[in-house]
Design a protein around this motif. Sequence first.
Motif, PDB file in Angstrom:
ATOM      1  N   LEU A   1      -3.517  11.871  -4.547  1.00 41.67           N
ATOM      2  CA  LEU A   1      -4.140  10.736  -3.864  1.00 41.67           C
ATOM      3  C   LEU A   1      -4.213  11.013  -2.372  1.00 41.67           C
ATOM      4  CD1 LEU A   1      -5.139   7.730  -3.709  1.00 41.67           C
ATOM      5  CD2 LEU A   1      -2.744   7.128  -3.316  1.00 41.67           C
ATOM      6  N   GLU A   2      -5.393  10.819  -1.812  1.00 41.01           N
ATOM      7  CA  GLU A   2      -5.569  10.815  -0.369  1.00 41.01           C
ATOM      8  C   GLU A   2      -5.903   9.383   0.025  1.00 41.01           C
ATOM      9  OE1 GLU A   2      -7.772  14.381   1.518  1.00 41.01           O
ATOM     10  OE2 GLU A   2      -8.703  14.005  -0.449  1.00 41.01           O
ATOM     11  N   LEU A   3      -5.188   8.866   0.980  1.00 38.88           N
ATOM     12  CA  LEU A   3      -5.444   7.526   1.491  1.00 38.88           C
ATOM     13  C   LEU A   3      -5.899   7.689   2.941  1.00 38.88           C
ATOM     14  CD1 LEU A   3      -5.315   4.489   0.968  1.00 38.88           C
ATOM     15  CD2 LEU A   3      -2.886   4.566   1.542  1.00 38.88           C
TER      16      LEU A   3
ATOM     17  N   VAL B   1       0.840  -1.193   0.000  1.00 34.83           N
ATOM     18  CA  VAL B   1       0.000   0.000   0.000  1.00 34.83           C
ATOM     19  C   VAL B   1       0.878   1.248   0.000  1.00 34.83           C
ATOM     20  CG1 VAL B   1      -1.590   1.353   1.441  1.00 34.83           C
ATOM     21  CG2 VAL B   1      -2.061  -1.062   0.975  1.00 34.83           C
ATOM     22  N   GLU B   2       1.907   1.257   0.830  1.00 27.81           N
ATOM     23  CA  GLU B   2       2.827   2.405   0.866  1.00 27.81           C
ATOM     24  C   GLU B   2       3.520   2.588  -0.483  1.00 27.81           C
ATOM     25  OE1 GLU B   2       5.465   1.626   4.124  1.00 27.81           O
ATOM     26  OE2 GLU B   2       3.872   1.854   5.622  1.00 27.81           O
ATOM     27  N   GLU B   3       3.965   1.494  -1.067  1.00 28.47           N
ATOM     28  CA  GLU B   3       4.659   1.548  -2.359  1.00 28.47           C
ATOM     29  C   GLU B   3       3.765   2.129  -3.450  1.00 28.47           C
ATOM     30  OE1 GLU B   3       7.470   1.135  -5.379  1.00 28.47           O
ATOM     31  OE2 GLU B   3       7.782   0.948  -3.212  1.00 28.47           O
ATOM     32  N   TYR B   4       2.577   1.579  -3.606  1.00 26.53           N
ATOM     33  CA  TYR B   4       1.709   2.031  -4.697  1.00 26.53           C
ATOM     34  C   TYR B   4       1.118   3.412  -4.428  1.00 26.53           C
ATOM     35  CZ  TYR B   4       2.338  -2.125  -7.383  1.00 26.53           C
ATOM     36  OH  TYR B   4       2.904  -3.120  -8.143  1.00 26.53           O
ATOM     37  N   ALA B   5       0.872   3.755  -3.185  1.00 24.12           N
ATOM     38  CA  ALA B   5       0.395   5.112  -2.884  1.00 24.12           C
ATOM     39  C   ALA B   5       1.447   6.137  -3.307  1.00 24.12           C
ATOM     40  CB  ALA B   5       0.061   5.247  -1.400  1.00 24.12           C
TER      41      ALA B   5
ATOM     42  N   LEU C   1      -4.969  -0.372  -5.421  1.00 26.09           N
ATOM     43  CA  LEU C   1      -3.925   0.632  -5.631  1.00 26.09           C
ATOM     44  C   LEU C   1      -3.024   0.262  -6.809  1.00 26.09           C
ATOM     45  CD1 LEU C   1      -3.036   1.509  -1.948  1.00 26.09           C
ATOM     46  CD2 LEU C   1      -4.298   2.903  -3.586  1.00 26.09           C
ATOM     47  N   GLU C   2      -2.707  -1.016  -6.953  1.00 26.93           N
ATOM     48  CA  GLU C   2      -1.894  -1.422  -8.106  1.00 26.93           C
ATOM     49  C   GLU C   2      -2.636  -1.132  -9.396  1.00 26.93           C
ATOM     50  OE1 GLU C   2      -0.325  -3.528 -11.416  1.00 26.93           O
ATOM     51  OE2 GLU C   2      -2.283  -3.926 -10.543  1.00 26.93           O
ATOM     52  N   GLN C   3      -3.919  -1.408  -9.438  1.00 31.56           N
ATOM     53  CA  GLN C   3      -4.698  -1.171 -10.651  1.00 31.56           C
ATOM     54  C   GLN C   3      -4.841   0.322 -10.947  1.00 31.56           C
ATOM     55  OE1 GLN C   3      -6.041  -3.543 -13.034  1.00 31.56           O
ATOM     56  NE2 GLN C   3      -4.295  -4.425 -11.964  1.00 31.56           N
ATOM     57  N   LEU C   4      -5.022   1.135  -9.922  1.00 29.55           N
ATOM     58  CA  LEU C   4      -5.071   2.580 -10.143  1.00 29.55           C
ATOM     59  C   LEU C   4      -3.745   3.074 -10.709  1.00 29.55           C
ATOM     60  CD1 LEU C   4      -7.022   3.804  -6.981  1.00 29.55           C
ATOM     61  CD2 LEU C   4      -7.845   3.734  -9.357  1.00 29.55           C
ATOM     62  N   TYR C   5      -2.642   2.575 -10.163  1.00 32.26           N
ATOM     63  CA  TYR C   5      -1.330   2.946 -10.687  1.00 32.26           C
ATOM     64  C   TYR C   5      -1.208   2.527 -12.155  1.00 32.26           C
ATOM     65  CZ  TYR C   5       3.695   3.022 -11.442  1.00 32.26           C
ATOM     66  OH  TYR C   5       4.941   3.243 -11.971  1.00 32.26           O
ATOM     67  N   ARG C   6      -1.621   1.320 -12.466  1.00 33.69           N
ATOM     68  CA  ARG C   6      -1.572   0.824 -13.844  1.00 33.69           C
ATOM     69  C   ARG C   6      -2.380   1.739 -14.771  1.00 33.69           C
ATOM     70  NH1 ARG C   6      -0.259  -4.002 -16.031  1.00 33.69           N
ATOM     71  NH2 ARG C   6       0.024  -4.833 -13.943  1.00 33.69           N
ATOM     72  N   LEU C   7      -3.583   2.097 -14.360  1.00 32.09           N
ATOM     73  CA  LEU C   7      -4.437   2.955 -15.180  1.00 32.09           C
ATOM     74  C   LEU C   7      -3.828   4.339 -15.379  1.00 32.09           C
ATOM     75  CD1 LEU C   7      -7.847   1.961 -13.597  1.00 32.09           C
ATOM     76  CD2 LEU C   7      -7.043   1.356 -15.888  1.00 32.09           C
TER      77      LEU C   7
END
Length: 137
Positions: A33-35, A20-24, A119-125
Amino acid sequence: MRLRVVAVGKPRLAYARLGVEEYAGRIGRYAPLELLFVKEAKDLLAKAEGHRRVVLDERGRLFSTPELLRLLKGWEGERVAFLVGGAEGHPEAVRREADLLLSLSPLTLQHELALLVLLEQLYRLLTLRAGHPYHRP
């Protein structure tokens, strides 16, 4: 697009917390991004006020990566909140208030893993949207 991810409970499992930290951090290079973490599922909607609400639910709609990218591109300039339930899932009131019920998989995912996959998918998109080569068909 301004992204907010609201999840019930902070990840306790080491792999999930680190992921989570990595992808955020990665997402922050492409979009604000706000988590946020809440204690109970009933608090999710309050943290999504003023946002388009995407509720993760295994009974929701499945998208391919290109389909989800098209949807997100249509939301440019908007504030979008992704709501991740806890171990008990979402109360019906949260599902009812969703602008979209999104399924990451027809499988039921452990909630910390679902947060990480989201989060990985959001990063991918976002990398696809920016024309970067992260995505491989």
